[in-house]
Scaffold this motif. Structure first.
Motif, mmCIF file in Angstrom:
data_model
loop_
_atom_site.group_PDB
_atom_site.id
_atom_site.type_symbol
_atom_site.label_atom_id
_atom_site.label_comp_id
_atom_site.label_asym_id
_atom_site.label_seq_id
_atom_site.Cartn_x
_atom_site.Cartn_y
_atom_site.Cartn_z
ATOM 1 N N ARG A 95 1.050 -1.137 -0.387
ATOM 2 C CA ARG A 95 0.008 0.088 0.041
ATOM 3 C C ARG A 95 0.760 1.047 0.081
ATOM 4 N NH1 ARG A 95 -4.903 1.907 4.174
ATOM 5 N NH2 ARG A 95 -5.678 3.295 3.419
ATOM 6 N N ASP A 96 1.827 1.049 0.410
ATOM 7 C CA ASP A 96 2.510 2.585 0.802
ATOM 8 C C ASP A 96 3.741 3.131 -0.696
ATOM 9 O OD1 ASP A 96 4.299 0.140 1.508
ATOM 10 O OD2 ASP A 96 6.281 1.149 2.030
ATOM 11 N N LEU A 97 3.646 1.683 -0.899
ATOM 12 C CA LEU A 97 4.312 1.727 -2.735
ATOM 13 C C LEU A 97 3.267 2.287 -3.309
ATOM 14 C CD1 LEU A 97 6.682 -1.475 -2.660
ATOM 15 C CD2 LEU A 97 7.202 1.067 -2.002
ATOM 16 N N LEU A 98 1.921 2.790 -3.832
ATOM 17 C CA LEU A 98 1.025 2.770 -4.401
ATOM 18 C C LEU A 98 0.462 4.377 -4.351
ATOM 19 C CD1 LEU A 98 -0.488 -0.608 -4.701
ATOM 20 C CD2 LEU A 98 0.883 -0.066 -6.257
ATOM 21 N N ASP A 99 0.782 4.904 -3.502
ATOM 22 C CA ASP A 99 0.645 6.342 -3.295
ATOM 23 C C ASP A 99 -0.503 6.544 -3.300
ATOM 24 O OD1 ASP A 99 3.838 6.520 -3.111
ATOM 25 O OD2 ASP A 99 3.709 6.816 -5.862
ATOM 26 N N GLU A 100 -1.336 5.684 -2.505
ATOM 27 C CA GLU A 100 -2.609 6.532 -2.530
ATOM 28 C C GLU A 100 -3.594 7.019 -3.061
ATOM 29 O OE1 GLU A 100 -4.520 5.565 -0.067
ATOM 30 O OE2 GLU A 100 -2.871 4.237 1.549
ATOM 31 N N GLN A 101 -2.969 6.153 -4.693
ATOM 32 C CA GLN A 101 -3.281 6.792 -6.695
ATOM 33 C C GLN A 101 -4.453 4.963 -6.587
ATOM 34 O OE1 GLN A 101 -3.602 9.903 -7.487
ATOM 35 N NE2 GLN A 101 -2.332 10.468 -5.277
ATOM 36 N N ILE A 179 -9.971 0.400 -1.879
ATOM 37 C CA ILE A 179 -10.046 -0.990 -2.531
ATOM 38 C C ILE A 179 -8.940 -1.543 -1.076
ATOM 39 C CG2 ILE A 179 -7.740 -1.353 -3.594
ATOM 40 C CD1 ILE A 179 -10.553 -3.709 -3.353
ATOM 41 N N HIS A 180 -7.795 -0.662 -0.080
ATOM 42 C CA HIS A 180 -7.715 -1.229 0.682
ATOM 43 C C HIS A 180 -8.039 -1.054 2.162
ATOM 44 C CE1 HIS A 180 -3.733 -1.323 -1.068
ATOM 45 N NE2 HIS A 180 -3.435 0.136 -1.985
ATOM 46 N N GLN A 181 -9.358 -0.587 1.879
ATOM 47 C CA GLN A 181 -10.130 -0.509 2.751
ATOM 48 C C GLN A 181 -11.148 -1.963 3.038
ATOM 49 O OE1 GLN A 181 -13.478 2.634 2.789
ATOM 50 N NE2 GLN A 181 -11.297 3.717 2.265
ATOM 51 N N PRO A 193 -12.095 -13.689 -1.937
ATOM 52 C CA PRO A 193 -13.599 -12.931 -1.605
ATOM 53 C C PRO A 193 -13.527 -12.179 -1.589
ATOM 54 C CG PRO A 193 -11.936 -15.176 -1.267
ATOM 55 C CD PRO A 193 -11.200 -14.294 -2.276
ATOM 56 N N ILE A 194 -12.711 -11.267 -1.844
ATOM 57 C CA ILE A 194 -13.025 -9.162 -1.437
ATOM 58 C C ILE A 194 -13.722 -9.567 -2.037
ATOM 59 C CG2 ILE A 194 -11.641 -7.678 -1.596
ATOM 60 C CD1 ILE A 194 -10.727 -9.089 0.618
ATOM 61 N N PHE A 195 -13.707 -10.306 -4.392
ATOM 62 C CA PHE A 195 -14.145 -9.472 -4.872
ATOM 63 C C PHE A 195 -15.858 -10.071 -4.343
ATOM 64 C CE2 PHE A 195 -11.560 -9.432 -8.450
ATOM 65 C CZ PHE A 195 -10.803 -8.212 -7.631
ATOM 66 N N LEU A 196 -16.337 -11.254 -3.396
ATOM 67 C CA LEU A 196 -17.388 -11.378 -3.934
ATOM 68 C C LEU A 196 -17.685 -10.524 -2.536
ATOM 69 C CD1 LEU A 196 -16.555 -15.284 -3.754
ATOM 70 C CD2 LEU A 196 -17.612 -14.174 -5.343
ATOM 71 N N LYS A 197 -17.403 -10.677 -1.589
ATOM 72 C CA LYS A 197 -18.374 -9.856 -0.414
ATOM 73 C C LYS A 197 -18.290 -8.388 -0.744
ATOM 74 C CE LYS A 197 -16.898 -7.937 3.995
ATOM 75 N NZ LYS A 197 -15.681 -7.706 5.218
ATOM 76 N N MET A 198 -17.422 -7.676 -1.928
ATOM 77 C CA MET A 198 -17.702 -6.504 -2.816
ATOM 78 C C MET A 198 -18.912 -7.007 -3.234
ATOM 79 S SD MET A 198 -14.273 -5.153 -4.029
ATOM 80 C CE MET A 198 -15.165 -4.364 -5.393
ATOM 81 N N ILE A 199 -19.403 -7.828 -4.054
ATOM 82 C CA ILE A 199 -20.993 -7.937 -4.749
ATOM 83 C C ILE A 199 -22.106 -7.998 -3.925
ATOM 84 C CG2 ILE A 199 -22.313 -9.650 -6.182
ATOM 85 C CD1 ILE A 199 -19.663 -10.469 -7.861
ATOM 86 N N GLY A 202 -22.474 -4.425 -2.039
ATOM 87 C CA GLY A 202 -23.362 -3.211 -3.310
ATOM 88 C C GLY A 202 -22.152 -2.381 -3.582
ATOM 89 N N ALA A 203 -20.994 -2.944 -3.796
ATOM 90 C CA ALA A 203 -19.833 -2.094 -4.032
ATOM 91 C C ALA A 203 -19.148 -1.806 -5.371
ATOM 92 C CB ALA A 203 -18.755 -2.128 -3.435
ATOM 93 N N ARG A 204 -18.642 -1.098 -6.271
ATOM 94 C CA ARG A 204 -19.130 -1.386 -7.507
ATOM 95 C C ARG A 204 -17.681 -2.171 -7.514
ATOM 96 N NH1 ARG A 204 -22.533 1.129 -10.642
ATOM 97 N NH2 ARG A 204 -20.898 1.109 -12.590
#
Length: 309
Positions: A95-101, A179-181, A193-199, A202-204
Motif C-alpha cells: 500500500r505504501d508503495l502505491l501512493d494512495e492513487q 480497495i485497501h479498506q 473472496p474480496i470481490f465476492l464480498k464487494m458484490i 453493493g460495492a462497484r
C-alpha cells in the motif's frame, strides 16, 4: 494511472522443474523475461512505475533488474517472507508503495497484447471501486457479468446465482485506493473472496470485456511452448528465434521452431525439434530432443521428448 502492481510471488508449481531455477515471471520468452512483456504493455498504456511482490527465489529479481528500473521506469520490489500473502494480501502489503492513487494490478504469469485503454476509460467513467478485464472466450469461464449494469454478479456460482460464469478473468484489473479498506494487512488471502464480498455489499465491482488481441496464461509447459509458436507466427513478429549470442553448429539439425538463447550452445550432430534453450544451455553432440526445454547451465545429452531438463 501512474503505477501498476505486477504479481511476482507465485510458486510456479505447474512449471517445475523450470521454476526451480527462476520465478515464473522471469522465465525467458524469446530471450527476455516474461514479466518484461507486462512492463512493456503497461508502459504503452501510460504507466510510469512498477511495484512487484516477490517470494520464490526473490534474489533473481535483483539479477534481472540490478538498478531497480526498466526502460527508465522505477521498479520497486517487496519480498513476502516467510509467508506468501497471495493476491489480496500482496496488494495490502505494498500500500505504501502505491501512493494512495488508482493503480493497475497485473498477473506476472500472463502474456497479452489486449488494449488497455478500454479498461482505463471504463474504470474512470463508471466510478468503479475495481474494474476487471474479461474475455468472452478462453479456458476458464468463471465470471458472471451484467452487460446492462456493467457489474460483476458472481464468480463460479459462489453467491448462488445459478451462473457458473460466462467470461474469462484475465488477471488484469484497475483499483481505486479505497480497495485497501477491504483488505487485511498481513493476511494471506486471495482477491476472489474480496470481490465476492464487494458484490454482496453493493460495492462497484465493474468489468469491461476486451476480446481484441491475444491472451495466454503461461502456467504450464504446454502453454509456454504454445505461446512461442503463436508469437512466432504473428505478423508483428517476435525476436529472432536464435539469439545472436548463441553458438549453433552448422552440423546440427533444427526442425520446427527452436528458440535458442544467448550463450546457448548446440553441438555438431545434435537434432532439435520445437525446443527452447534458455541462456547458457548446452545440447551435446548427437543429442536428439523434441519439444524439450533446457534450463540455463544444463547440458542435455541423449534422446528426450517432451522433457524439461
Amino acid at each position: 494511472m501512474q503505477k501498476a502492481f505486477v504479481l511476482g510471488a507465485g510458486l510456479g508449481e505447474r512449471l517445475r522443474p523450470l521454476t526451480a531455477q527462476l520465478p515464473k515471471p522471469l522465465i525467458p520468452v524469446f530471450h527476455k523475461p516474461l514479466i518484461t512483456y507486462a512492463f512493456d504493455h503497461l508502459l504503452e498504456a501510460g504507466v510510469k512505475g512498477f511495484v512487484v511482490n516477490t517470494h520464490h527465489l526473490p534474489e533473481q529479481y535483483g539479477v534481472a533488474f540490478p538498478d531497480g528500473s526498466y526502460h527508465g521506469a522505477p521498479v520497486a520490489f517487496r519480498e513476502e517472507s516467510p509467508l506468501r500473502l497471495e493476491t489480496a494480501g500482496g496488494i495490502a502489503n505494498v500500500r505504501d508503495l502505491l501512493d494512495e492513487q488508482p493503480f493497475i494490478v497485473y498477473n506476472g504469469d500472463i502474456l497479452t497484447n489486449l488494449p488497455l485503454q478500454p479498461l482505463l476509460q471504463a474504470h474512470q467513467e463508471q466510478g468503479n471501486l475495481v474494474t476487471l478485464v474479461l474475455r468472452s472466450s478462453g479456458p476458464s469461464l468463471h465470471v458472471s457479468w451484467d452487460e446492462k449494469t456493467r457489474l460483476v454478479t458472481d464468480i463460479r456460482n459462489m453467491l448462488g446465482t445459478g451462473r457458473e460464469g460466462e467470461y474469462l478473468f484475465t488477471g488484469i484489473y484497475a483499483c481505486q485506493p479505497e480497495i485497501h479498506q477491504w483488505l487485511t494487512p498481513g493476511k494471506a488471502e486471495s482477491v476472489i473472496p474480496i470481490f465476492l464480498k464487494m458484490i454482496q455489499e453493493g460495492a462497484r465491482l465493474g468489468a469491461v470485456v476486451i476480446d481484441e488481441g491475444h491472451w495466454w496464461d503461461l502456467g504450464s509447459r504446454v502453454a509456454y511452448l504454445a505461446a512461442h509458436q503463436a508469437l512466432h507466427g504473428m505478423k508483428s513478429g517476435a525476436a529472432p528465434a536464435i539469439h545472436p549470442g548463441a553458438q549453433v553448429s552448422e552440423q546440427a539439425s533444427l526442425k520446427g521452431l527452436n528458440v535458442i538463447g544467448d550463450r546457448a550452445v548446440v553441438e555438431a550432430g545434435a537434432r532439435l525439434e520445437d525446443c527452447i534453450l534458455w541462456p547458457g544451455a548446452t545440447v551435446a553432440a548427437e543429442a536428439d530432443l523434441r519439444r524439450c526445454i533446457i534450463r540455463s547451465g544444463i547440458r542435455a545429452e541423449g534422446q528426450h521428448t517432451d522433457m524439461d531438463l
